[in-house]
Design an enzyme around this catalytic site. Structure first.
Site, mmCIF file in Angstrom:
data_model
loop_
_atom_site.group_PDB
_atom_site.id
_atom_site.type_symbol
_atom_site.label_atom_id
_atom_site.label_comp_id
_atom_site.label_asym_id
_atom_site.label_seq_id
_atom_site.Cartn_x
_atom_site.Cartn_y
_atom_site.Cartn_z
ATOM 1 N N LYS A 1 16.968 8.219 71.303
ATOM 2 C CA LYS A 1 15.652 8.636 71.884
ATOM 3 C C LYS A 1 14.556 8.469 72.154
ATOM 4 C CE LYS A 1 14.349 12.240 68.036
ATOM 5 N NZ LYS A 1 13.500 12.945 66.815
ATOM 6 N N SER B 1 14.875 16.740 65.627
ATOM 7 C CA SER B 1 14.760 16.641 67.281
ATOM 8 C C SER B 1 15.832 15.691 67.522
ATOM 9 C CB SER B 1 13.560 16.249 67.320
ATOM 10 O OG SER B 1 13.120 15.130 66.171
ATOM 11 N N SER C 1 15.173 15.129 61.286
ATOM 12 C CA SER C 1 14.666 15.089 62.609
ATOM 13 C C SER C 1 16.312 13.791 63.046
ATOM 14 C CB SER C 1 14.104 14.805 63.487
ATOM 15 O OG SER C 1 12.980 15.658 63.837
#
Lengths: 475, 97
Positions: free
Chosen positions: A77, A152, A176
């Site tokens: 990420k 996310s 997330s």
């Protein structure tokens, strides 16, 4: 079945000279190029990844055992500091930022021979449940391009499901990792708070943030955790790893006591999702586990607690982005204050501004006790209920999300509705307990996630139980 | 119930060092009020006898030796990310008029 073999198999082949790290990196980069339309990736690390792969193959050629992740490509990420490309956290304010050091998690994976090939999209600063809050673009759900991948860590989840790499890294502050795992159909793991170092990870809500893997199987998930877990002098919140480690053990699930969380199975749950979860419950029962409903009455308050504590911590963590030391700087300011406000106006997206202002409000003099302190105290109530439940049950169970992936744009005009996607995931963060989302069938062609929870520091037990559950669900 | 006015939003934005457009002030006044109204459900929760949680795994006073650790971060490398540098120092706008 994924086009990637299990991580341990890939690494064994590389160490034995039967597979080449250089070829694995090319396979990953080709897959990334092929699936560009899903917009899972912000940037690839072609040069750095190829260079590392050549070195790994050369070490193998001299007879060296490179490590338990030898040559295994992965995607991080974009809130992990990684050499070889910018680290932006999908925010305009960090555009152009080149990490001067790497995250501990990345360093540990690299030390075992893993190769980071790309950085995945996210909601900017990890603020969101859909990747629609990315300042750059929205990632599409690999299972249905008109829907969000969850957030996310949506880019990380899409990367695993699109088979770009065998595993990806995410962060989980209120769901997330687990929510996108549920929306796209992969395994997502949020460890006990502090088990994986957050040094070199862009901070969001520091009392809640966790680093964890997304992968195709519990086995791969456990291996990545095994390598990342443990104390780090650069993160004072880290805790000791389990002395037994996290490699899977074959356990007998008969007699295991599992509490089905009443509050997650009732109102607000899509009946078709409920059906999938009930089918999983039935499979576990048939395998000999003992399941019954248990009520944790304060869990529905978790979301309100979360949306006080997180913005408060966000407003503090994001105060460092002032355009003076790194990142975006809006030119033409008259003085320093003007430079701050102009830089932050253009550098932050709508959700970051929203959270910073809510945080500023709840922390301000006169409101602190009513909001922040009260939320921290209700947090204690939530923790106490989990602790009481884990006296009677080995694990707790529920859905990961109340519904399958929603349509792109469905919640963008209603921030509160968007927040409600996290209703079943935030409480694990409030309590600091480990939780995993496992693929659990489909509803109208869209994946559903089953969520399992264990008490703090019972990560090994949770992963062993999850592996057995996975076998039952996928036979 | 918390209902934020335009002035409240402008004050928050000023405290948070964010410039807002007219349109943003309007939008945030509504959205932030809605979020605050949602979290206000906490006000009626009975927390008699409970203490606030600051650290969830119970760690306290994590100490380390007070010694220099060379992480090998060259100052030039760290300054490469800075928008404006002069003589190996960050250059910022005047603070005091």
């Amino acid at each position: 079945m994924s086009s990637w073999q299990s991580i341990s198999t890939i690494a064994a082949k590389v160490n034995a000279g039967q597979a080449k790290a250089t070829e694995l990196v090319e396979q990953a980069l080709a897959a990334i190029a092929k699936h560009e339309e899903f917009k899972a990736i912000i940037v690839t690390l072609d040069a750095a990844a190829r260079e590392r792969a050549v070195k790994i193959d050369a070490r193998v050629a001299t007879g060296e055992q490179v490590g338990r992740l030898a040559g295994v490509p992965f995607i991080a990420k974009d809130n992990f500091l990684v050499f070889g490309a910018e680290t932006t956290a999908a925010s305009n304010i960090l555009r152009g930022f080149n990490a001067p050091y790497q995250s501990t998690a990345i360093e540990k994976l690299e030390a075992e021979g893993a190769i980071c090939v790309a950085k995945a999209n996210l909601d900017a600063f990890a603020h969101g449940s859909s990747t629609e809050n990315s300042d750059f673009f929205t990632t599409l759900n690999p299972r249905d391009k008109t829907r969000v991948p969850g957030g996310s860590s949506g880019g990380s989840a899409a990367s695993v499901v699109l088979e770009l790499v065998p595993f990806a890294l995410g962060t989980d502050t209120g769901g997330s990792i687990r929510l996108p795992a549920s929306f796209t159909g992969c395994v997502g793991y949020k460890p006990t708070y502090g088990l994986v170092s957050r040094s070199g990870v862009v901070a969001m809500g520091s009392s809640l943030d966790c680093v964890g893997p997304l992968a195709n199987s519990v086995e791969d998930t456990a291996l990545v955790l095994e390598i990342m877990a443990g104390k780090d002098s650069r993160d004072s919140t880290t805790i000791e790893r389990d002395p037994k480690g996290y490699d899977l053990e074959n356990i007998d699930i008969s007699g295991k006591k599992v509490g089905i969380i009443t509050e997650y199975m009732g109102e607000g749950l899509d009946p078709k999702v409920a059906e999938r979860i009930r089918a999983a419950i039935e499979s576990l029962r048939q395998a000999g586990a003992e399941l019954e409903e248990v009520s944790l009455p304060s869990l529905p308050l978790g979301l309100a607690v979360y949306y006080v504590l997180t913005p408060a911590e966000v407003s503090s963590n994001l105060s460092r982005y002032d355009g003076q030391r790194y990142g975006h700087n809006t030119p033409g300011a008259t003085d320093l204050h003007d430079s701050y406000t102009k830089t932050r106006e253009l550098g932050f997206g709508a959700e970051a501004k929203r959270r910073i202002m809510i945080g500023t409000y709840v922390l301000s003099s006169g409101y602190y006790d009513a909001y922040y302190k009260k939320a921290q105290t209700v947090r204690t109530k939530v923790i106490n209920e989990f602790e009481a439940a884990f006296k009677s049950y080995d694990f707790l169970l529920g859905p990961t999300a109340p519904m399958p992936a929603f349509k792109i744009g469905a919640n963008t005009d209603d921030p509160l509705q968007m927040y409600l996607s996290d209703i079943m995931t935030v409480s694990a963060n409030l309590a600091g307990i480990p939780a995993i989302s496992l693929p659990c069938g489909e509803v109208d062609g869209l994946p559903v996630g089953l969520q399992l929870f264990a008490a703090q520091k019972k990560d090994r037990q949770l992963l062993n139980f999850a592996a057995k559950t996975e076998e039952l669900l996928h036979g | 119930m918390a209902k934020l006015s335009r002035d409240d939003v402008l004050k928050l934005a000023r405290l948070a060092r964010i410039d807002l457009t007219e349109q943003e002030v309007e939008t945030y006044a509504n959205e932030l009020s809605e979020i605050l109204q949602y979290v206000e459900q906490l006000s009626t929760v009975d927390v008699e006898g409970l203490k606030p949680t600051n650290q969830v795994t119970g760690l306290k006073n994590v100490m380390r030796k007070d010694e220099v650790i060379d992480y090998g971060y060259a100052p030039e490398k760290l300054l490469e990310n800075a928008p404006s540098v002069e003589k190996s120092q960050l250059k910022v706008k005047r603070m005091i008029g």
